[in-house]
Design an enzyme around this catalytic site. Sequence first.
Site, PDB file in Angstrom:
ATOM      1  N   LYS A 137      23.975  19.078  13.999  1.00  0.00           N
ATOM      2  CA  LYS A 137      24.825  19.355  14.333  1.00  0.00           C
ATOM      3  C   LYS A 137      26.048  17.819  13.571  1.00  0.00           C
ATOM      4  O   LYS A 137      26.768  17.759  12.833  1.00  0.00           O
ATOM      5  CB  LYS A 137      26.332  19.873  15.382  1.00  0.00           C
ATOM      6  CG  LYS A 137      25.270  21.371  16.230  1.00  0.00           C
ATOM      7  CD  LYS A 137      26.142  21.694  17.338  1.00  0.00           C
ATOM      8  CE  LYS A 137      25.601  20.570  18.466  1.00  0.00           C
ATOM      9  NZ  LYS A 137      24.101  20.841  19.030  1.00  0.00           N
ATOM     10  N   ARG A 141      31.944  23.906  24.943  1.00  0.00           N
ATOM     11  CA  ARG A 141      31.192  24.502  24.982  1.00  0.00           C
ATOM     12  C   ARG A 141      30.827  25.516  26.083  1.00  0.00           C
ATOM     13  O   ARG A 141      30.012  25.880  26.904  1.00  0.00           O
ATOM     14  CB  ARG A 141      30.016  23.056  25.560  1.00  0.00           C
ATOM     15  CG  ARG A 141      29.162  22.315  24.925  1.00  0.00           C
ATOM     16  CD  ARG A 141      28.299  21.127  25.468  1.00  0.00           C
ATOM     17  NE  ARG A 141      27.509  21.008  24.699  1.00  0.00           N
ATOM     18  CZ  ARG A 141      27.120  20.133  24.206  1.00  0.00           C
ATOM     19  NH1 ARG A 141      28.309  19.598  23.404  1.00  0.00           N
ATOM     20  NH2 ARG A 141      26.149  19.635  23.970  1.00  0.00           N
ATOM     21  N   ARG A 176      13.128  13.156  17.134  1.00  0.00           N
ATOM     22  CA  ARG A 176      15.307  12.161  16.703  1.00  0.00           C
ATOM     23  C   ARG A 176      14.806  11.590  17.662  1.00  0.00           C
ATOM     24  O   ARG A 176      14.400  10.366  18.299  1.00  0.00           O
ATOM     25  CB  ARG A 176      15.777  12.762  17.464  1.00  0.00           C
ATOM     26  CG  ARG A 176      17.060  12.176  17.493  1.00  0.00           C
ATOM     27  CD  ARG A 176      18.697  12.551  18.023  1.00  0.00           C
ATOM     28  NE  ARG A 176      18.452  13.558  18.858  1.00  0.00           N
ATOM     29  CZ  ARG A 176      18.858  14.176  19.654  1.00  0.00           C
ATOM     30  NH1 ARG A 176      19.857  15.014  18.063  1.00  0.00           N
ATOM     31  NH2 ARG A 176      19.625  15.121  20.743  1.00  0.00           N
ATOM     32  N   ARG A 180      17.255   8.901  22.999  1.00  0.00           N
ATOM     33  CA  ARG A 180      18.002   9.521  23.846  1.00  0.00           C
ATOM     34  C   ARG A 180      17.057   9.694  25.568  1.00  0.00           C
ATOM     35  O   ARG A 180      16.053  10.443  25.306  1.00  0.00           O
ATOM     36  CB  ARG A 180      18.545  10.808  23.233  1.00  0.00           C
ATOM     37  CG  ARG A 180      20.074   9.999  23.017  1.00  0.00           C
ATOM     38  CD  ARG A 180      20.734  10.949  21.603  1.00  0.00           C
ATOM     39  NE  ARG A 180      20.186  11.863  22.208  1.00  0.00           N
ATOM     40  CZ  ARG A 180      22.068  13.024  22.095  1.00  0.00           C
ATOM     41  NH1 ARG A 180      22.495  13.619  20.848  1.00  0.00           N
ATOM     42  NH2 ARG A 180      22.563  14.437  23.004  1.00  0.00           N
ATOM     43  N   ARG A 190      18.763  21.676  28.877  1.00  0.00           N
ATOM     44  CA  ARG A 190      19.753  21.553  27.339  1.00  0.00           C
ATOM     45  C   ARG A 190      19.858  23.937  26.763  1.00  0.00           C
ATOM     46  O   ARG A 190      20.929  23.513  26.789  1.00  0.00           O
ATOM     47  CB  ARG A 190      19.586  20.760  27.235  1.00  0.00           C
ATOM     48  CG  ARG A 190      20.103  19.645  27.418  1.00  0.00           C
ATOM     49  CD  ARG A 190      19.483  18.516  26.688  1.00  0.00           C
ATOM     50  NE  ARG A 190      20.431  17.629  25.182  1.00  0.00           N
ATOM     51  CZ  ARG A 190      19.613  18.071  24.406  1.00  0.00           C
ATOM     52  NH1 ARG A 190      18.735  16.625  24.401  1.00  0.00           N
ATOM     53  NH2 ARG A 190      20.575  17.006  23.384  1.00  0.00           N
TER      54      ARG A 190
HETATM   55  P1  AP5 Z   1      20.859  16.080  15.782  1.00  0.00           P
HETATM   56  O1  AP5 Z   1      21.951  15.718  14.265  1.00  0.00           O
HETATM   57  O2  AP5 Z   1      21.032  15.362  16.662  1.00  0.00           O
HETATM   58  O3  AP5 Z   1      21.498  17.110  16.177  1.00  0.00           O
HETATM   59  P2  AP5 Z   1      22.565  17.961  17.109  1.00  0.00           P
HETATM   60  O4  AP5 Z   1      22.880  19.264  16.834  1.00  0.00           O
HETATM   61  O5  AP5 Z   1      23.485  16.946  17.027  1.00  0.00           O
HETATM   62  O6  AP5 Z   1      22.163  17.885  18.496  1.00  0.00           O
HETATM   63  P3  AP5 Z   1      22.923  16.883  19.629  1.00  0.00           P
HETATM   64  O7  AP5 Z   1      21.491  16.946  20.657  1.00  0.00           O
HETATM   65  O8  AP5 Z   1      23.434  15.845  20.391  1.00  0.00           O
HETATM   66  O9  AP5 Z   1      23.323  18.144  19.939  1.00  0.00           O
HETATM   67  P4  AP5 Z   1      23.691  18.255  21.545  1.00  0.00           P
HETATM   68  O10 AP5 Z   1      24.686  19.559  21.494  1.00  0.00           O
HETATM   69  O11 AP5 Z   1      22.738  18.731  22.658  1.00  0.00           O
HETATM   70  O12 AP5 Z   1      24.122  16.717  22.564  1.00  0.00           O
HETATM   71  P5  AP5 Z   1      25.616  15.548  22.108  1.00  0.00           P
HETATM   72  O13 AP5 Z   1      25.537  14.735  21.801  1.00  0.00           O
HETATM   73  O14 AP5 Z   1      26.672  17.289  22.632  1.00  0.00           O
HETATM   74  O15 AP5 Z   1      19.406  16.552  14.925  1.00  0.00           O
HETATM   75  C1  AP5 Z   1      18.593  16.275  15.697  1.00  0.00           C
HETATM   76  C2  AP5 Z   1      17.658  15.918  14.772  1.00  0.00           C
HETATM   77  O16 AP5 Z   1      17.124  16.721  14.342  1.00  0.00           O
HETATM   78  C3  AP5 Z   1      17.101  14.177  14.249  1.00  0.00           C
HETATM   79  O17 AP5 Z   1      16.407  13.326  14.650  1.00  0.00           O
HETATM   80  C4  AP5 Z   1      18.151  14.774  12.840  1.00  0.00           C
HETATM   81  O18 AP5 Z   1      17.653  13.065  11.962  1.00  0.00           O
HETATM   82  C5  AP5 Z   1      17.050  15.810  13.130  1.00  0.00           C
HETATM   83  N1  AP5 Z   1      18.174  17.047  11.718  1.00  0.00           N
HETATM   84  C6  AP5 Z   1      18.703  17.322  11.551  1.00  0.00           C
HETATM   85  N2  AP5 Z   1      18.726  17.873  10.858  1.00  0.00           N
HETATM   86  C7  AP5 Z   1      17.843  18.303   9.996  1.00  0.00           C
HETATM   87  C8  AP5 Z   1      17.540  19.328   8.751  1.00  0.00           C
HETATM   88  N3  AP5 Z   1      17.966  20.097   8.525  1.00  0.00           N
HETATM   89  N4  AP5 Z   1      15.913  18.523   8.901  1.00  0.00           N
HETATM   90  C9  AP5 Z   1      15.652  18.047  10.129  1.00  0.00           C
HETATM   91  N5  AP5 Z   1      15.477  17.293  10.379  1.00  0.00           N
HETATM   92  C10 AP5 Z   1      17.018  17.403  10.667  1.00  0.00           C
HETATM   93  O19 AP5 Z   1      25.722  15.774  23.928  1.00  0.00           O
HETATM   94  C11 AP5 Z   1      25.124  15.249  24.916  1.00  0.00           C
HETATM   95  C12 AP5 Z   1      25.492  15.864  26.937  1.00  0.00           C
HETATM   96  O20 AP5 Z   1      26.499  15.707  26.362  1.00  0.00           O
HETATM   97  C13 AP5 Z   1      24.932  17.193  26.352  1.00  0.00           C
HETATM   98  O21 AP5 Z   1      23.719  17.693  26.879  1.00  0.00           O
HETATM   99  C14 AP5 Z   1      26.499  17.083  28.398  1.00  0.00           C
HETATM  100  O22 AP5 Z   1      25.706  16.310  28.824  1.00  0.00           O
HETATM  101  C15 AP5 Z   1      27.143  15.784  27.779  1.00  0.00           C
HETATM  102  N6  AP5 Z   1      28.639  17.175  26.713  1.00  0.00           N
HETATM  103  C16 AP5 Z   1      28.839  16.828  25.678  1.00  0.00           C
HETATM  104  N7  AP5 Z   1      29.849  17.367  24.520  1.00  0.00           N
HETATM  105  C17 AP5 Z   1      30.382  18.411  26.365  1.00  0.00           C
HETATM  106  C18 AP5 Z   1      30.702  19.044  26.973  1.00  0.00           C
HETATM  107  N8  AP5 Z   1      31.803  19.664  25.402  1.00  0.00           N
HETATM  108  N9  AP5 Z   1      30.962  19.720  27.706  1.00  0.00           N
HETATM  109  C19 AP5 Z   1      30.399  19.540  29.123  1.00  0.00           C
HETATM  110  N10 AP5 Z   1      29.179  18.428  28.451  1.00  0.00           N
HETATM  111  C20 AP5 Z   1      29.189  18.103  27.235  1.00  0.00           C
END
Ligand code: AP5
Length: 214
Positions: free
Chosen positions: A13, A93, A127, A160, A171
């Site tokens: 994402k 979420r 990552r 991370r 997660r």
């Molecule tokens: P990446 O683009 O980083 O993936 P992502 O979907 O953004 O993953 P996240 O882990 O950041 O999402 P998340 O939703 O778990 O965490 P968030 O930061 O929102 O890609 C992943 C890897 O793959 C990278 O290395 C990239 O280079 C590679 N890649 C990407 N696309 C690729 C492709 N097509 N081919 C090959 N490689 C590829 O949230 C973190 C924490 O914050 C949560 O766990 C929670 O505790 C809190 N939080 C955040 N939002 C909320 C909410 N709304 N409510 C409550 N808690 C929240």
Amino acid sequence: MNLIFLGPPGAGKGTLAAKAVDILKLQGVLSPHISTGNIFRAAIAAKSPLGLKVKAIIDAGKLVDDDTTIELVRERLARDDAKKGYILDGFPRTIAQAEALAGFSAVDKVVNFDIPDSGVLERLGGRRVCRKCGHNFHMIFDRPKAEGVCDHCGGEVYTRDDDKPEAVQKRLEVYRAQTAPLIDYYRKQDLLIDVDARPAVDQVVENFKHSLGL
Ligand code: AP5
């Protein structure tokens, strides 16, 4: 255009959101990429009251409480740069967050990144993230040119805490229990677009453009 990016952890994402901002800019639409995860991580790095409150929750792979997260997004969307559109990455979420969002902003489309658990584990396992500019790297698919150094800003590239195996399992559980129900929630409102997130980044970008008619 008000867009939500929905999908499991590691679906890509954040990576696609960075590209989508540029694609929309070419269409004359300025949409900030608003990632609740990035906002929380910045707060943790700054050791602000919000950061101190959420650090242990995030490191364990659990969700921050709805009230805190909803208020954060409500304030962020009220800023001028989000008035003409936004890409919300990682929010909502939970159903409660989606219902609250509907009360203060009208969503145009919800892009659902579709990828199996095996893909998630591969992406999160490799990552690496720049501590300074937040750019995502991957040790197989997109390595930094110099070990541990960001190609874009020279910042430190790190793993991370919530990408450790125990946190990733948590997660995924949290995603299935609390976030996946949003797929049906938005499908019933005819807002959902499914994007196959399994291929390489360039192909996912094409899938995204095609599904939005860009
Ligand atoms: P990446 O683009 O980083 O993936 P992502 O979907 O953004 O993953 P996240 O882990 O950041 O999402 P998340 O939703 O778990 O965490 P968030 O930061 O929102 O890609 C992943 C890897 O793959 C990278 O290395 C990239 O280079 C590679 N890649 C990407 N696309 C690729 C492709 N097509 N081919 C090959 N490689 C590829 O949230 C973190 C924490 O914050 C949560 O766990 C929670 O505790 C809190 N939080 C955040 N939002 C909320 C909410 N709304 N409510 C409550 N808690 C929240």
